[in-house]
Motif scaffolding. Sequence first.
Motif, PDB file in Angstrom:
ATOM      1  N   ALA A 206      13.517  -7.198  46.341  1.00 22.96           N
ATOM      2  CA  ALA A 206      12.584  -8.229  45.876  1.00 22.96           C
ATOM      3  C   ALA A 206      11.502  -7.634  44.971  1.00 22.96           C
ATOM      4  O   ALA A 206      10.639  -8.365  44.488  1.00 22.96           O
ATOM      5  CB  ALA A 206      11.948  -8.919  47.078  1.00 22.96           C
ATOM      6  N   HIS A 207      11.561  -6.343  44.722  1.00 20.73           N
ATOM      7  CA  HIS A 207      10.492  -5.702  43.963  1.00 20.73           C
ATOM      8  C   HIS A 207      10.413  -6.229  42.523  1.00 20.73           C
ATOM      9  O   HIS A 207       9.323  -6.374  41.969  1.00 20.73           O
ATOM     10  CB  HIS A 207      10.710  -4.188  43.986  1.00 20.73           C
ATOM     11  N   GLY A 208      11.557  -6.531  41.925  1.00 19.47           N
ATOM     12  CA  GLY A 208      11.562  -7.095  40.571  1.00 19.47           C
ATOM     13  C   GLY A 208      10.885  -8.458  40.522  1.00 19.47           C
ATOM     14  O   GLY A 208      10.267  -8.824  39.516  1.00 19.47           O
ATOM     15  N   GLU A 209      10.976  -9.196  41.610  1.00 10.72           N
ATOM     16  CA  GLU A 209      10.333 -10.521  41.653  1.00 10.72           C
ATOM     17  C   GLU A 209       8.821 -10.385  41.805  1.00 10.72           C
ATOM     18  O   GLU A 209       8.058 -11.212  41.321  1.00 10.72           O
ATOM     19  CB  GLU A 209      10.925 -11.359  42.793  1.00 10.72           C
ATOM     20  N   ILE A 210       8.404  -9.310  42.474  1.00 11.29           N
ATOM     21  CA  ILE A 210       6.970  -9.031  42.582  1.00 11.29           C
ATOM     22  C   ILE A 210       6.407  -8.766  41.177  1.00 11.29           C
ATOM     23  O   ILE A 210       5.344  -9.278  40.802  1.00 11.29           O
ATOM     24  CB  ILE A 210       6.749  -7.809  43.513  1.00 11.29           C
ATOM     25  N   PHE A 211       7.143  -8.017  40.400  1.00  4.47           N
ATOM     26  CA  PHE A 211       6.816  -7.738  38.993  1.00  4.47           C
ATOM     27  C   PHE A 211       6.669  -9.059  38.220  1.00  4.47           C
ATOM     28  O   PHE A 211       5.691  -9.287  37.505  1.00  4.47           O
ATOM     29  CB  PHE A 211       7.956  -6.867  38.466  1.00  4.47           C
TER      30      PHE A 211
END
Lengths: 297, 234
Positions: A40-45
């Motif tokens: 989910a780190h890309g969505e945090i970005f």
Amino acid sequence: MTSSMFVQHFLNALTLGSLYALIAIGYTMVYGILRLINFAHGEIFMLGAYFVFWGVVLLHLPWPVAVLGAILITALTGVLVDRVAYRPLREAPRISALISSIGVSFFLQNLAVVVFSAIPRQVYRPEWLTKVMIVGKVRVLPLTLFVPALSLVLMLGSIYIVYKTKPGLGMRAIAKDIETSRLMGVPVNRIISLTFGLGSALAAASGIMWALRYPQLQPIMGVIPGFKAFIAAVLGGIGSIGGAVVGGVLLGFVEIMLVAFMPELAGFRDAFAFVLLIVILLFRPTGLFGERLEDKV
Amino acid sequence: MLSLENLQVYYGAIHAIKGISITIPKGKVVTLIGANGAGKSTVLRAISGLAKPRSGRIVYNQAEITGWPPENVVRQGIALAPEGRRILPHLTVFENLQLGAYSRSDKAGIAEDIDKVNGLFPRLQERAQQKGGTLSGGEQQMLAVARALMSRPQVLMLDEPSLGLAPKLVAEVFEIIRAINAQGCTVLLVEQNAFTALRIADYAYVLEVGTIVLEGEGEALLHDERVRAAYLGG
Ligand SMILES: Nc1ncnc2c1ncn2[C@@H]1O[C@H](COP(=O)(O)OP(=O)(O)O)[C@@H](O)[C@H]1O
Ligand SMILES: [Mg+2]
């Protein structure tokens, strides 16, 4: 290629590489502590970029205020994601949290579609960042100086936190041995929250700067940079912060220079990164600086 | 100062501690001896909060601390130098010591205690910037004890500090334990090396498969027939 063009390519590569590196640090820190690849780190970005848009367009905040607010709120979102989706699975087999992170990734993308709509949004960009300067014979976009400089400050700040502060000592300790860390009094859940907060703040900063460089927001905008940064983290050696930085910058250079020197291959730019991932996993799974991570106690 | 009342601990279906009661008076050295698998480490882990007791009570300074999380137990003044030392190999000796003081925030006091353990273990001071993983077994054991002391404990628990050490080093470690106790720290010592442990203990308990089978003053058990037969090789 003229030297002026080369300087431009160099700055573009440094900019892209810095943006990858900032995201990659979050992957690597979370992996180092929980052995979790946080998909989910890309969505945090992505959320970081959207929150600025929100702040400027809806709340009419001055841009710097919107940026700081967005970084803060994105950091809290990262902490919340861990609380809700990963913490309940700490004792479960590791694959559970991984699957949960894929779920969170889709959830946040769809939430962004509902809240922000899927229509690409134009973002506000301060003029001082986007007005081309002529230095000698070289045309320089201020953004390509600003992004690497700010990224460097953020990376040094993170390295300072991890290597020179007490919570940083706690992070490095629980990365190796959670039980012993608890015996010494390290509040493990608080440190994990802090790690998610820090990693998410860096991803938000990257997303916000990404939107300055490629000024169009979409709910899926985090997917490709997220994957690329993950590759950068693996390239550098997952678990190593220095490795994430080097891996990110290296990937940025490879991509930009590939397109610059072999324009006919431009279409393969993304594919190239994935081929790189496969090659690393096959021949050097510990990356450039990674140690073999034994299973933790 | 610290007492266990009818403590029971399970690992899933394994009944590791079957209702034991132990008293550790202030300022004394109490030892818990027993063969491998008797449950000694489990007792220490239960006190530290790493293992949750099924029933029974752990009482410390008149307050019940049963089931407290480890970070709170250490903050209250009970430190454990765990079995196998558990030195963090990628942190320096100095960082390992700082980690031991994680529960504290009195900077001046911590600096004072760093000096103090450096006095107790000069070899650690020489190796302050070396990674924990590069130390020898004996040095790691010293570091494990020093690290536990960094929380400024009232009760120091040691889980088999002599394990894997050459006899000369064992003597050295026990000398240090005695010195720590002489400075007022209460000690709960777990050992398989019964002979050495009984010699420095004021009081001793013998544990067999989760039950206390014998207790008494250290000196007395040293001469006890049953103990001699079972643990001291006749
Ligand atoms: N994590 C664990 N899971 C299951 N059983 C355990 C665990 N730790 C210890 N045991 C069992 O509990 C018993 C007591 O172990 P332990 O306290 O380590 O004994 P000792 O320290 O005296 O050698 C043994 O039978 C051991 O196999
Ligand atoms: Mg044991």
